[in-house]
Design an enzyme around this catalytic site. Structure first.
Site, PDB file in Angstrom:
ATOM      1  N   THR A 175      45.601 -65.457 -33.278  1.00 18.65           N
ATOM      2  CA  THR A 175      45.520 -64.615 -32.698  1.00 18.65           C
ATOM      3  C   THR A 175      45.561 -64.650 -30.624  1.00 18.65           C
ATOM      4  OG1 THR A 175      43.599 -62.330 -32.111  1.00 18.65           O
ATOM      5  CG2 THR A 175      42.830 -64.925 -32.680  1.00 18.65           C
ATOM      6  N   ASN A 176      44.908 -64.160 -30.215  1.00 15.08           N
ATOM      7  CA  ASN A 176      44.912 -63.941 -28.400  1.00 15.08           C
ATOM      8  C   ASN A 176      43.690 -63.897 -27.887  1.00 15.08           C
ATOM      9  OD1 ASN A 176      44.545 -61.074 -27.763  1.00 15.08           O
ATOM     10  ND2 ASN A 176      46.559 -61.186 -29.314  1.00 15.08           N
ATOM     11  N   ARG A 177      43.691 -63.592 -26.543  1.00 14.89           N
ATOM     12  CA  ARG A 177      42.084 -63.610 -25.526  1.00 14.89           C
ATOM     13  C   ARG A 177      41.846 -62.426 -25.287  1.00 14.89           C
ATOM     14  NH1 ARG A 177      41.435 -68.338 -23.631  1.00 14.89           N
ATOM     15  NH2 ARG A 177      43.937 -70.173 -23.689  1.00 14.89           N
ATOM     16  N   ALA A 208      46.620 -56.188 -27.467  1.00 12.26           N
ATOM     17  CA  ALA A 208      47.678 -57.368 -26.767  1.00 12.26           C
ATOM     18  C   ALA A 208      48.019 -57.530 -28.540  1.00 12.26           C
ATOM     19  CB  ALA A 208      46.299 -58.467 -26.568  1.00 12.26           C
TER      20      ALA A 208
END
Ligand code: PMT
Length: 415
Positions: free
Chosen positions: A222-224, A288
């Site tokens: 995943t991402n932030r 995102a």
């Protein structure tokens, strides 16, 4: 005006009167209305209501005099700066006198003195004779001259056992006053949206959050992204009168009127977006989306082998949702994408405007101090073909969202 509290930072300052217990319900109602709430309280207030209760209801640690030592000693400055609105309720005569005179002898008065919040509201509650005392009235006048909005106490049965003026005002009055004050401080975009409902009859699809690409049944890539920006856009579109479908990889609280579809992975998000776009007027891609996913996620939890063994993931490209929507857009549909960049912001955003066939790109320098992932604020530049870029912020994500929606309305109206 509904929605004026959404994503707003409210610092509830609680002082020690018999009405202090009402701060519990007040903080609960602010949270329910979508605000972020932090509570600071005096030691006397703690003898009327435990900090723990207010902490549970506000979902945040409570600042008390016990935090004045050591590393937390500058916390009051950060909290004061964080606040969009300070609500001093209940406000005792003693604390009002201190605040009117700039005294800072406990964590609550220190926090108030260190804050330059645009909205400052006080809701006094005290014995009627203390209320009518010329010293109290003088202090109240000073505070109003300093920009405090006063909510007069109500007349009713006081703790002393007789009817008089001095009870804390109705909680609904305090909430409405906060909404009104925050509303008055809103941007043109926010006010326009609330006043005119320019998206009435329009359908808007928004994506939010960081996608999760499964590795095995217990892990994912995943991402932030927290989803805050996408959710703020959905709320702003709703406030402007649109029917909103929010397709989110990250679950957060949002208005019930928003049609929330959870789509954790890029592929699931694409499927949901394509379905929602069949009858939509606009798409805003704030999610995102992971550019890569595992070619074949593992069926069972991957186990460690020998300590020096490498573990390699075989990644393939995910579908590009924004590009797919841009390529397939029907006449009249407006497509807005984001560009999260760490360098060459405007060049990269302009490239994405063309390659994704978008009508507008929201260029987001995610390394700027008040911008990007998981922050409550953002700073962006709106890029459209043959138009001068529009720089917005830094300001709260809800204010940025209102300005983006304002721009969406302009594009839709110009078609
Ligand atoms: O969620 P927050 O914590 O509030 O943070 C907000 C944010 C930083 C995530 C948001 O403001 C933002 O910049 N969103 C875009 C993030 C991103 O993936 O940017 P990108 O430059 O990699 O992608 C460009 C555009 O293509 C985006 O609209 C993205 O949604 C879209 N995209 C990207 C890849 C892909 N496979 N499919 C897509 O649709």
């Amino acid at each position: 005006m509904s929605g004026a509290l959404a994503e707003k930072n409210i610092l509830l300052a609680v002082t020690g009167g018999i009405a202090a217990y009402k701060a519990a319900e007040l903080s609960r109602q602010y949270v329910k209305a979508g605000a972020n709430v932090k509570v600071v309280m005096t030691q006397t207030a703690e003898s009327f209501i435990p900090a723990k209760t207010l902490g549970i209801l506000s979902k945040q640690a409570v600042l008390t005099d016990g935090d004045r030592d050591g590393s937390a000693s500058v916390e009051h400055v950060a909290w004061g700066r964080w606040a969009d609105a300070i609500v001093l309720a209940p406000a005792t005569a003693n604390t009002l006198a201190k605040v009117a005179n700039g005294l800072a002898d406990n964590v609550l008065t220190e926090t108030l003195l260190a804050s330059n919040a645009a909205v400052k509201i006080m809701a006094p509650a005290m014995n009627d004779q203390m209320w009518h005392n010329p010293a109290t009235q003088r202090n109240l006048q000073t505070l109003q001259g300093d920009g405090w909005t006063m909510i007069e106490p109500a007349t009713g049965f006081l703790a002393e056992g007789y009817e008089a003026k001095g009870r804390l005002a109705q909680l609904e009055t305090i909430i409405l006053t906060t909404e009104q004050a925050l509303f008055d401080g809103q941007t043109d975009g926010q006010r326009d949206a609330f006043d005119n409902q320019p998206l009435k009859g329009r359908r808007v699809v928004v994506t939010a959050g960081g996608t999760k690409e499964p590795i095995d049944p217990v892990r994912f890539l995943t991402n932030r992204s927290s989803g805050k920006m996408g959710y703020a856009l959905a709320e702003a579109a709703l406030a402007a009168g649109a029917e909103v479908t929010l397709i989110a990889a990250t679950k957060r609280d949002c208005s019930k009127a928003i049609h929330l579809v959870l789509a954790p992975s890029a592929k699931e998000m694409l499927t949901a977006v394509e379905e929602a776009m069949t009858d939509a007027d606009a798409f805003i891609g704030a999610a995102a989306v992971s550019d890569f996913a595992l070619a074949k996620p593992f069926d069972k939890k991957v186990k460690k082998t020998s300590p020096d063994a490498h573990f390699t993931l075989d990644l393939v490209q995910n579908p590009d949702i924004l590009k797919t929507v841009g390529q397939n857009k029907k006449s009249g549909q407006v497509v807005i994408g984001f560009a999260a960049e760490t360098n060459d912001l405007l060049q990269n955003a302009e490239r994405k405007l063309k390659s994704k066939q978008a009508d507008m790109i929201v260029a987001n320098d995610v390394l700027a101090p008040a911008a990007g992932f998981d922050k409550d604020t953002n700073q962006v530049t709106l890029i459209q073909a043959n138009q001068v870029p529009i720089e917005i912020g830094p300001k709260s994500k809800s204010a940025i969202a209102a300005d983006i929606i304002h721009q969406l309305v302009t594009i839709l109206d110009g078609q």
